[in-house]
Design an enzyme around this catalytic site. Sequence first.
Site, PDB file in Angstrom:
ATOM      1  N   CYS A 148      14.066 -32.433  -4.978  1.00 29.78           N
ATOM      2  CA  CYS A 148      14.493 -33.552  -5.835  1.00 29.78           C
ATOM      3  C   CYS A 148      15.888 -34.059  -5.469  1.00 29.78           C
ATOM      4  O   CYS A 148      16.345 -35.047  -6.036  1.00 29.78           O
ATOM      5  CB  CYS A 148      14.463 -33.140  -7.306  1.00 29.78           C
ATOM      6  SG  CYS A 148      12.792 -32.884  -7.909  1.00 29.78           S
TER       7      CYS A 148
ATOM      8  N   TYR B  16      18.269 -33.930 -12.598  1.00 27.16           N
ATOM      9  CA  TYR B  16      17.918 -32.636 -11.994  1.00 27.16           C
ATOM     10  C   TYR B  16      18.314 -32.611 -10.512  1.00 27.16           C
ATOM     11  O   TYR B  16      18.875 -31.637 -10.022  1.00 27.16           O
ATOM     12  CB  TYR B  16      16.408 -32.422 -12.173  1.00 27.16           C
ATOM     13  CG  TYR B  16      15.846 -31.178 -11.535  1.00 27.16           C
ATOM     14  CD1 TYR B  16      16.160 -29.911 -12.014  1.00 27.16           C
ATOM     15  CD2 TYR B  16      14.958 -31.278 -10.456  1.00 27.16           C
ATOM     16  CE1 TYR B  16      15.614 -28.772 -11.432  1.00 27.16           C
ATOM     17  CE2 TYR B  16      14.399 -30.147  -9.886  1.00 27.16           C
ATOM     18  CZ  TYR B  16      14.734 -28.896 -10.368  1.00 27.16           C
ATOM     19  OH  TYR B  16      14.193 -27.768  -9.789  1.00 27.16           O
TER      20      TYR B  16
HETATM   21  P1  NAD Z   1      10.942 -21.273 -14.040  1.00 26.61           P
HETATM   22  O1  NAD Z   1      11.257 -22.259 -15.115  1.00 26.61           O
HETATM   23  O2  NAD Z   1       9.660 -20.554 -14.117  1.00 26.61           O
HETATM   24  O3  NAD Z   1      12.122 -20.212 -13.920  1.00 26.61           O
HETATM   25  C1  NAD Z   1      13.460 -20.503 -14.216  1.00 26.61           C
HETATM   26  C2  NAD Z   1      13.981 -19.444 -15.149  1.00 26.61           C
HETATM   27  O4  NAD Z   1      15.345 -19.710 -15.461  1.00 26.61           O
HETATM   28  C3  NAD Z   1      13.216 -19.400 -16.477  1.00 26.61           C
HETATM   29  O5  NAD Z   1      12.613 -18.140 -16.674  1.00 26.61           O
HETATM   30  C4  NAD Z   1      14.289 -19.674 -17.508  1.00 26.61           C
HETATM   31  O6  NAD Z   1      14.136 -18.941 -18.711  1.00 26.61           O
HETATM   32  C5  NAD Z   1      15.550 -19.261 -16.764  1.00 26.61           C
HETATM   33  N1  NAD Z   1      16.706 -19.844 -17.410  1.00 26.61           N
HETATM   34  C6  NAD Z   1      16.835 -21.109 -17.886  1.00 26.61           C
HETATM   35  N2  NAD Z   1      18.000 -21.242 -18.502  1.00 26.61           N
HETATM   36  C7  NAD Z   1      18.632 -20.044 -18.426  1.00 26.61           C
HETATM   37  C8  NAD Z   1      19.871 -19.560 -18.907  1.00 26.61           C
HETATM   38  N3  NAD Z   1      20.715 -20.352 -19.589  1.00 26.61           N
HETATM   39  N4  NAD Z   1      20.213 -18.273 -18.651  1.00 26.61           N
HETATM   40  C9  NAD Z   1      19.361 -17.455 -17.974  1.00 26.61           C
HETATM   41  N5  NAD Z   1      18.171 -17.870 -17.505  1.00 26.61           N
HETATM   42  C10 NAD Z   1      17.805 -19.149 -17.734  1.00 26.61           C
HETATM   43  O7  NAD Z   1      11.082 -22.062 -12.664  1.00 26.61           O
HETATM   44  P2  NAD Z   1      10.675 -21.626 -11.188  1.00 26.61           P
HETATM   45  O8  NAD Z   1       9.556 -22.500 -10.784  1.00 26.61           O
HETATM   46  O9  NAD Z   1      10.525 -20.163 -11.087  1.00 26.61           O
HETATM   47  O10 NAD Z   1      11.969 -22.112 -10.390  1.00 26.61           O
HETATM   48  C11 NAD Z   1      12.961 -21.214  -9.922  1.00 26.61           C
HETATM   49  C12 NAD Z   1      14.076 -22.002  -9.258  1.00 26.61           C
HETATM   50  O11 NAD Z   1      13.546 -22.777  -8.186  1.00 26.61           O
HETATM   51  C13 NAD Z   1      14.774 -22.983 -10.200  1.00 26.61           C
HETATM   52  O12 NAD Z   1      16.140 -23.026  -9.887  1.00 26.61           O
HETATM   53  C14 NAD Z   1      14.129 -24.306  -9.851  1.00 26.61           C
HETATM   54  O13 NAD Z   1      14.983 -25.391 -10.137  1.00 26.61           O
HETATM   55  C15 NAD Z   1      13.895 -24.141  -8.360  1.00 26.61           C
HETATM   56  N6  NAD Z   1      12.800 -24.999  -7.882  1.00 26.61           N
HETATM   57  C16 NAD Z   1      11.513 -24.724  -8.228  1.00 26.61           C
HETATM   58  C17 NAD Z   1      10.504 -25.549  -7.756  1.00 26.61           C
HETATM   59  C18 NAD Z   1       9.055 -25.297  -8.099  1.00 26.61           C
HETATM   60  O14 NAD Z   1       8.198 -26.044  -7.612  1.00 26.61           O
HETATM   61  N7  NAD Z   1       8.716 -24.298  -8.891  1.00 26.61           N
HETATM   62  C19 NAD Z   1      10.801 -26.662  -6.953  1.00 26.61           C
HETATM   63  C20 NAD Z   1      12.129 -26.914  -6.649  1.00 26.61           C
HETATM   64  C21 NAD Z   1      13.129 -26.058  -7.101  1.00 26.61           C
END
Ligand code: NAD
Length: 329
Positions: free
Chosen positions: A129, A158
């Site tokens: 993104c 984001y």
């Molecule tokens: P997810 O939402 O399943 O996991 C993110 C975790 O961060 C969640 O469990 C949430 O509870 C935790 N979190 C949020 N706020 C928090 C806080 N204040 N303190 C502690 N923990 C907190 O998402 P994911 O798919 O596992 O993504 C993991 C990482 O990869 C993220 O940084 C996301 O931005 C990045 N990402 C994911 C994708 C995808 O396709 N899944 C794509 C691009 C980037």
Amino acid sequence: MKGGEHKRGDKRMKRIAVTGAGGFIGHHLVHRLKRQGCWVRGVDIKQPEFAASDADEFELLDLRVADHCLAATKDVDAVFALAADMGGMGYLSFHHARVLHNNALINLHTLEAARRNGVSRYLFGSSACVYPESRQTDAQVTPLRESDAYPAAPQDAYGWEKLFGERALEYFAAEYGTLGRIVRLHNIYGPLGTYAGGREKAPAAICRKVAMARDGDSIDIWGDGLQTRSFCYVDDCVEGLLRVMRGDHPGPLNLGSDRMVTVNTLAGLVIDISGKKNLSIKHIEGPQGVRGRNSDNTLLRETLGWEPSTPLEDGLVRTYRWIESMVGR
Ligand code: NAD
């Protein structure tokens, strides 16, 4: 003994903290690190939703708070920084301020805490993104190279926040010598990911809709379904995260599949897997994000000699079967 044995004799990575370990990718990563013999601290604001964490220690901490980040990153060699307030387009398109505020705090505090704790390796989970919206207006988009991120103009908060996180890590590396790694993840999918509740992404949402539909029904797809994406299976993502962390590339790297499909094709594959031969697609209004997006994996291949390889069909079978089992409960 302070750390566990590391199978490949990689002495730099014995004790590891994974933030976001209660989430989708973090949960899979913890599992894999444990299999490799690492000692792992999982950190999240919540417990994993669908299966217990394999982490040696699981700390419930709000990483928007600086002191919590110090606790999260103490006495470890490496940090995988994956915590983020995130979701699919249905979430990110409506919560720009919240997402920017929460994630900017998480990223900056976690990075500074890792520096103060003397963590030697730090990987930041960035996103596709970050790329400018202007390069993604056509469904037949040119795959995005890492250098395409600038001049910067991501579509939403984001993306801006992820760019800020990347820059922060680069500045910390230059000024303090932190060994930073940056991966730009492209649509990761698989079992144990959010599939309902508003934060789910397209593959999980489609699997849920198909699993819940009766044969002969229709499922809703946002937009005309001609928007394109590439989708990367979570096992490939975890493998890539480990390889990037062990590697020595200091700049951002795409981590995704470079097989681009339309959302209609994605839905068709899931319908085939379900065996529901008379399920149709109904196109409705809804947030779609950019028109087209694909990953250029040239730099990833050059740097790691590797790239994601799980066929979409195989990954979707595993994802669909898991979501089907969950909605059938
Ligand atoms: P997810 O939402 O399943 O996991 C993110 C975790 O961060 C969640 O469990 C949430 O509870 C935790 N979190 C949020 N706020 C928090 C806080 N204040 N303190 C502690 N923990 C907190 O998402 P994911 O798919 O596992 O993504 C993991 C990482 O990869 C993220 O940084 C996301 O931005 C990045 N990402 C994911 C994708 C995808 O396709 N899944 C794509 C691009 C980037």
